[in-house]
Design an enzyme around this catalytic site. Structure first.
Site, mmCIF file in Angstrom:
data_model
loop_
_atom_site.group_PDB
_atom_site.id
_atom_site.type_symbol
_atom_site.label_atom_id
_atom_site.label_comp_id
_atom_site.label_asym_id
_atom_site.label_seq_id
_atom_site.Cartn_x
_atom_site.Cartn_y
_atom_site.Cartn_z
ATOM 1 N N ARG A 66 0.855 -1.187 0.000
ATOM 2 C CA ARG A 66 0.000 0.000 0.000
ATOM 3 C C ARG A 66 0.893 1.240 0.000
ATOM 4 O O ARG A 66 1.751 1.376 0.880
ATOM 5 C CB ARG A 66 -0.853 -0.047 1.270
ATOM 6 C CG ARG A 66 -1.842 1.056 1.457
ATOM 7 C CD ARG A 66 -2.722 0.735 2.677
ATOM 8 N NE ARG A 66 -3.815 1.673 2.791
ATOM 9 C CZ ARG A 66 -3.751 2.811 3.467
ATOM 10 N NH1 ARG A 66 -2.640 3.146 4.083
ATOM 11 N NH2 ARG A 66 -4.803 3.605 3.506
ATOM 12 N N SER A 135 -12.872 -2.976 -0.162
ATOM 13 C CA SER A 135 -13.090 -2.452 1.189
ATOM 14 C C SER A 135 -14.534 -2.025 1.382
ATOM 15 O O SER A 135 -15.107 -1.365 0.511
ATOM 16 C CB SER A 135 -12.241 -1.194 1.406
ATOM 17 O OG SER A 135 -10.999 -1.498 1.933
ATOM 18 N N LYS A 164 -4.968 5.106 9.450
ATOM 19 C CA LYS A 164 -5.687 5.676 8.310
ATOM 20 C C LYS A 164 -6.896 6.448 8.820
ATOM 21 O O LYS A 164 -7.598 5.978 9.716
ATOM 22 C CB LYS A 164 -6.147 4.540 7.385
ATOM 23 C CG LYS A 164 -7.018 4.965 6.224
ATOM 24 C CD LYS A 164 -7.499 3.768 5.410
ATOM 25 C CE LYS A 164 -8.539 4.169 4.393
ATOM 26 N NZ LYS A 164 -9.064 3.016 3.641
HETATM 27 N N1 3NM Z 1 -8.177 0.344 5.883
HETATM 28 P P1 3NM Z 1 -3.865 -0.697 11.352
HETATM 29 S S1 3NM Z 1 -8.501 0.597 8.367
HETATM 30 C C1 3NM Z 1 -5.751 0.570 5.520
HETATM 31 O O1 3NM Z 1 -11.343 0.319 7.491
HETATM 32 C C2 3NM Z 1 -6.946 0.511 6.385
HETATM 33 O O2 3NM Z 1 -10.867 -0.019 5.408
HETATM 34 C C3 3NM Z 1 -9.111 0.362 6.821
HETATM 35 O O3 3NM Z 1 -4.049 -0.187 9.868
HETATM 36 C C4 3NM Z 1 -10.548 0.226 6.564
HETATM 37 O O4 3NM Z 1 -3.716 -2.163 11.303
HETATM 38 C C5 3NM Z 1 -6.943 0.679 7.758
HETATM 39 O O5 3NM Z 1 -2.577 -0.012 11.770
HETATM 40 C C6 3NM Z 1 -5.741 0.889 8.622
HETATM 41 O O6 3NM Z 1 -5.027 -0.210 12.159
HETATM 42 C C7 3NM Z 1 -5.199 -0.418 9.131
#
Ligand code: 3NM
Length: 241
Positions: A66, A135, A164
């Site tokens: 990503r 997503s 994010k």
């Molecule tokens: N997408 P971490 S949450 C890239 O909800 C991403 O679609 C998300 O990172 C979504 O594991 C997210 O550090 C961040 O929380 C994931």
């Protein structure tokens, strides 16, 4: 190797989604997905191919690359380096957002957000045999996803995340359970994402996720190889009890 995708790249065949079958419905997603996020990796002092090596050494067999702010040339170069490493280890690697980069780098597929190319448009680039994930954040988006030519539906953020800015509140494991129930009828696995840690991983899988995707918790200890190994071993134990 896994996902039934030929190492020679993406082959054009009669699209399964045009014949009513769910593309890649026979695929068994590895239960752990290490997301190699360019910004998070740089902030933690990691060079991406080294981070890929660490995750693969720890046992990750499902990687996502990503890079939300990357220039195309750099993105392709790094994606190619990661794909070479992943394929040598027998791992699946997908590219976030960029179907063009996924195809050029010979990745196994692409992960799409709600504002990216549609799954059908992305498939026109990566091909019918590729992995295409989408997503989702709401029940409405999950339901809409079921009619797209996708290989898995991602649900998040399951928990609060600082990696994010999603624009959505945490959806909780109950949303994972709901997505798994809705996806089951279509043979669509659920990938859960957002704020997942080693401590919560088992609960998320128990809620019905086929796989969990993690960024921040891999980097938190400074030892991503060890952290990945801990995830892989913990999830493997679930299958053996
Ligand atoms: N997408 P971490 S949450 C890239 O909800 C991403 O679609 C998300 O990172 C979504 O594991 C997210 O550090 C961040 O929380 C994931």
């Amino acid at each position: 190797m896994g996902f039934g995708i030929r190492d020679s790249g993406f082959e054009r065949r009669t699209p399964a989604y045009e014949s009513g079958r769910s593309p890649n419905s026979q695929f068994q997603l590895p239960s752990f997905c290490a997301i190699l996020d360019a910004d998070a990796s740089a902030a933690a002092g990691w060079v991406l191919p080294d981070l890929a090596d660490a995750c693969l050494a720890g046992g990750a067999r499902f990687l996502q690359f990503r890079a939300k702010h990357a220039a195309g040339g750099w993105f392709l170069d790094v994606a190619t380096a990661i794909v070479l490493r992943a394929r040598a280890a027998g791992a699946v690697v997908i590219v976030n957002d960029r179907a063009d980069i996924a195809r050029l780098a010979n990745a196994h597929g692409v992960h799409l957000g709600q504002d990216d190319l549609s799954p059908r448009a992305a498939r026109a680039i990566v091909g019918d045999a590729a992995v295409v994930g989408l997503s989702t954040h709401t029940v409405g988006q999950i339901d809409a996803a079921l009619s797209h030519p996708i290989s898995y539906v991602a649900v998040g953020p399951v928990f609060g995340t600082s990696t994010k800015t999603t624009g959505y509140d945490a959806v909780g494991v109950s949303r994972v359970r709901e997505a798994a129930r809705r996806g089951r009828g279509r043979g669509l696995p659920v990938v859960a994402i957002g704020g997942i840690t080693l401590d919560s991983a088992v609960d998320v899988i128990n809620a019905g996720a086929a796989s969990i995707a993690v960024i921040g918790d891999l980097l938190r200890t400074g030892d991503p190889e060890g952290r990945v190994r801990a995830y892989v071993e913990r999830l493997a134990r679930m299958n053996n009890v």
